[in-house]
Design a protein around this motif. Structure first.
Motif, PDB file in Angstrom:
ATOM      1  N   SER A  29     -14.289 -34.398 -48.663  1.00  0.00           N
ATOM      2  CA  SER A  29     -14.582 -33.190 -47.893  1.00  0.00           C
ATOM      3  C   SER A  29     -14.863 -33.547 -46.445  1.00  0.00           C
ATOM      4  N   LEU A  30     -14.835 -32.550 -45.616  1.00  0.00           N
ATOM      5  CA  LEU A  30     -15.230 -32.710 -44.216  1.00  0.00           C
ATOM      6  C   LEU A  30     -15.434 -31.341 -43.586  1.00  0.00           C
ATOM      7  N   ILE A  31     -15.991 -31.345 -42.400  1.00  0.00           N
ATOM      8  CA  ILE A  31     -16.152 -30.088 -41.659  1.00  0.00           C
ATOM      9  C   ILE A  31     -15.233 -30.111 -40.441  1.00  0.00           C
ATOM     10  N   VAL A  32     -14.505 -29.034 -40.274  1.00  0.00           N
ATOM     11  CA  VAL A  32     -13.692 -28.846 -39.062  1.00  0.00           C
ATOM     12  C   VAL A  32     -14.343 -27.710 -38.288  1.00  0.00           C
ATOM     13  N   SER A  33     -14.426 -27.857 -36.968  1.00  0.00           N
ATOM     14  CA  SER A  33     -14.969 -26.757 -36.166  1.00  0.00           C
ATOM     15  C   SER A  33     -14.044 -25.559 -36.275  1.00  0.00           C
ATOM     16  N   ALA A  34     -14.655 -24.373 -36.298  1.00  0.00           N
ATOM     17  CA  ALA A  34     -13.858 -23.144 -36.446  1.00  0.00           C
ATOM     18  C   ALA A  34     -12.814 -23.033 -35.331  1.00  0.00           C
ATOM     19  N   SER A  35     -13.108 -23.637 -34.173  1.00  0.00           N
ATOM     20  CA  SER A  35     -12.182 -23.528 -33.034  1.00  0.00           C
ATOM     21  C   SER A  35     -11.023 -24.538 -33.110  1.00  0.00           C
ATOM     22  N   GLU A  36     -11.123 -25.519 -34.009  1.00  0.00           N
ATOM     23  CA  GLU A  36     -10.096 -26.564 -34.067  1.00  0.00           C
ATOM     24  C   GLU A  36      -8.945 -26.158 -34.998  1.00  0.00           C
ATOM     25  N   LYS A  37      -8.161 -25.201 -34.518  1.00  0.00           N
ATOM     26  CA  LYS A  37      -7.094 -24.635 -35.360  1.00  0.00           C
ATOM     27  C   LYS A  37      -6.051 -25.684 -35.763  1.00  0.00           C
ATOM     28  N   ALA A  38      -5.695 -26.575 -34.815  1.00  0.00           N
ATOM     29  CA  ALA A  38      -4.653 -27.566 -35.108  1.00  0.00           C
ATOM     30  C   ALA A  38      -5.135 -28.540 -36.187  1.00  0.00           C
ATOM     31  N   ALA A  39      -6.422 -28.917 -36.103  1.00  0.00           N
ATOM     32  CA  ALA A  39      -6.959 -29.856 -37.095  1.00  0.00           C
ATOM     33  C   ALA A  39      -6.980 -29.190 -38.473  1.00  0.00           C
ATOM     34  N   LEU A  40      -7.378 -27.928 -38.507  1.00  0.00           N
ATOM     35  CA  LEU A  40      -7.428 -27.220 -39.795  1.00  0.00           C
ATOM     36  C   LEU A  40      -6.030 -27.139 -40.404  1.00  0.00           C
ATOM     37  N   SER A  41      -5.045 -26.828 -39.588  1.00  0.00           N
ATOM     38  CA  SER A  41      -3.660 -26.744 -40.074  1.00  0.00           C
ATOM     39  C   SER A  41      -3.198 -28.099 -40.614  1.00  0.00           C
ATOM     40  N   PHE A  42      -3.559 -29.167 -39.893  1.00  0.00           N
ATOM     41  CA  PHE A  42      -3.203 -30.528 -40.320  1.00  0.00           C
ATOM     42  C   PHE A  42      -3.771 -30.821 -41.711  1.00  0.00           C
ATOM     43  N   TYR A  43      -5.064 -30.522 -41.900  1.00  0.00           N
ATOM     44  CA  TYR A  43      -5.679 -30.823 -43.195  1.00  0.00           C
ATOM     45  C   TYR A  43      -5.109 -29.941 -44.313  1.00  0.00           C
ATOM     46  N   LYS A  44      -4.869 -28.660 -44.004  1.00  0.00           N
ATOM     47  CA  LYS A  44      -4.312 -27.756 -45.033  1.00  0.00           C
ATOM     48  C   LYS A  44      -2.955 -28.262 -45.494  1.00  0.00           C
ATOM     49  N   ARG A  45      -2.156 -28.741 -44.561  1.00  0.00           N
ATOM     50  CA  ARG A  45      -0.836 -29.265 -44.917  1.00  0.00           C
ATOM     51  C   ARG A  45      -0.929 -30.556 -45.707  1.00  0.00           C
ATOM     52  N   ASN A  46      -2.100 -31.153 -45.662  1.00  0.00           N
ATOM     53  CA  ASN A  46      -2.279 -32.419 -46.378  1.00  0.00           C
ATOM     54  C   ASN A  46      -3.197 -32.269 -47.584  1.00  0.00           C
ATOM     55  N   GLY A  47      -3.197 -31.081 -48.170  1.00  0.00           N
ATOM     56  CA  GLY A  47      -3.843 -30.888 -49.465  1.00  0.00           C
ATOM     57  C   GLY A  47      -5.271 -30.375 -49.454  1.00  0.00           C
ATOM     58  N   PHE A  48      -5.840 -30.083 -48.282  1.00  0.00           N
ATOM     59  CA  PHE A  48      -7.218 -29.586 -48.238  1.00  0.00           C
ATOM     60  C   PHE A  48      -7.234 -28.059 -48.342  1.00  0.00           C
ATOM     61  N   VAL A  49      -8.297 -27.546 -48.960  1.00  0.00           N
ATOM     62  CA  VAL A  49      -8.481 -26.093 -49.025  1.00  0.00           C
ATOM     63  C   VAL A  49      -9.854 -25.747 -48.446  1.00  0.00           C
ATOM     64  N   VAL A  50      -9.952 -24.527 -47.939  1.00  0.00           N
ATOM     65  CA  VAL A  50     -11.218 -24.086 -47.352  1.00  0.00           C
ATOM     66  C   VAL A  50     -12.197 -23.750 -48.471  1.00  0.00           C
ATOM     67  N   VAL A  51     -13.394 -24.340 -48.387  1.00  0.00           N
ATOM     68  CA  VAL A  51     -14.436 -24.086 -49.384  1.00  0.00           C
ATOM     69  C   VAL A  51     -15.384 -23.008 -48.871  1.00  0.00           C
ATOM     70  N   GLY A  52     -15.665 -23.012 -47.596  1.00  0.00           N
ATOM     71  CA  GLY A  52     -16.569 -22.005 -47.030  1.00  0.00           C
ATOM     72  C   GLY A  52     -16.969 -22.378 -45.619  1.00  0.00           C
ATOM     73  N   GLU A  53     -17.901 -21.623 -45.096  1.00  0.00           N
ATOM     74  CA  GLU A  53     -18.373 -21.901 -43.738  1.00  0.00           C
ATOM     75  C   GLU A  53     -19.734 -22.570 -43.817  1.00  0.00           C
ATOM     76  N   MET A  54     -19.995 -23.456 -42.885  1.00  0.00           N
ATOM     77  CA  MET A  54     -21.311 -24.090 -42.869  1.00  0.00           C
ATOM     78  C   MET A  54     -21.629 -24.565 -41.471  1.00  0.00           C
TER      79      MET A  54
END
Ligand SMILES: CC(C)(COP(=O)(O)OP(=O)(O)OC[C@H]1O[C@@H](n2cnc3c(N)ncnc32)[C@H](O)[C@@H]1OP(=O)(O)O)[C@@H](O)C(=O)NCCC(=O)NCCS
Length: 153
Positions: free
Chosen positions: A102-127
């Motif tokens: 797991s890890l935390i991506v800042s809500a503003s880091e759209k490119a990083a979130l897209s990168f992780y989603k394409r590599n098998g990560f799913v959003v668990v929630g906000e924290m």
């Protein structure tokens, strides 16, 4: 990670993360080396020839493994190196017995979130991100191997 990787790791961190949050990246790289030597964190570098162009880390967390940072030099991004590094960290996670990472991506880091989603990560929630204080974080996870789940018989 070796002593010689300190400088490039600090410099890549500074270049990749300074806009996102303020930190002493040289001190952070030094701490990472110390924890690595104590066996408390896995740190992997990726090189082009002899030059370190990126790094990522992985450590134990109550719910599996945790990635604090992954970064590829800006000029070397979008060529598949991030994916390679993440695949390597996933293999290390499996070898360490982590059923998920797991890890935390800042809500503003759209490119990083897209990168992780394409590599098998799913959003668990906000924290709330305790390191990047005041920044909304998105918690994401990727199952590495369900066979490694502690509740398995
Ligand atoms: C997030 C990060 C590590 C990704 O590294 P990267 O080397 O660019 O990753 P990849 O090249 O594997 O993939 C990035 C994108 O480039 C695309 N790509 C990969 N190879 C490509 C190629 N040869 N040509 C064109 N595009 C390509 C991928 O499809 C991918 O798209 P996506 O993000 O929409 O999924 C990097 O952008 C980075 O260091 N960012 C700053 C720090 C950061 O935010 N880290 C993450 C939070 S800890």
């Amino acid at each position: 990670m070796e002593e010689e990787h300190l400088e490039p790791i600090a410099e890549i961190s500074r270049r990749c993360f300074s806009k996102i949050y303020v930190f002493d990246w040289y001190e952070n790289a030094g701490n990472m080396l110390k924890l690595f030597k104590q066996g408390k964190v896995v740190v992997r570098v990726i090189k082009k020839g002899e030059v370190v162009i990126g790094f990522g880390n992985l450590r134990s967390w109550p719910g599996g493994g945790w990635i604090d940072l992954i970064a590829i030099n800006p000029e070397d991004q979008k060529q598949g190196f991030g994916r390679m590094l993440l695949a390597d960290l996933k293999a290390k996670a499996k070898a360490n017995g982590y059923w998920k990472i797991s890890l935390i991506v800042s809500a503003s880091e759209k490119a990083a979130l897209s990168f992780y989603k394409r590599n098998g990560f799913v959003v668990v929630g906000e924290m709330v991100d305790q390191i990047k204080r005041g920044v909304n974080g998105i918690l994401i996870s990727c199952i590495i191997d369900y066979e490694l789940h502690p509740n398995q018989d």
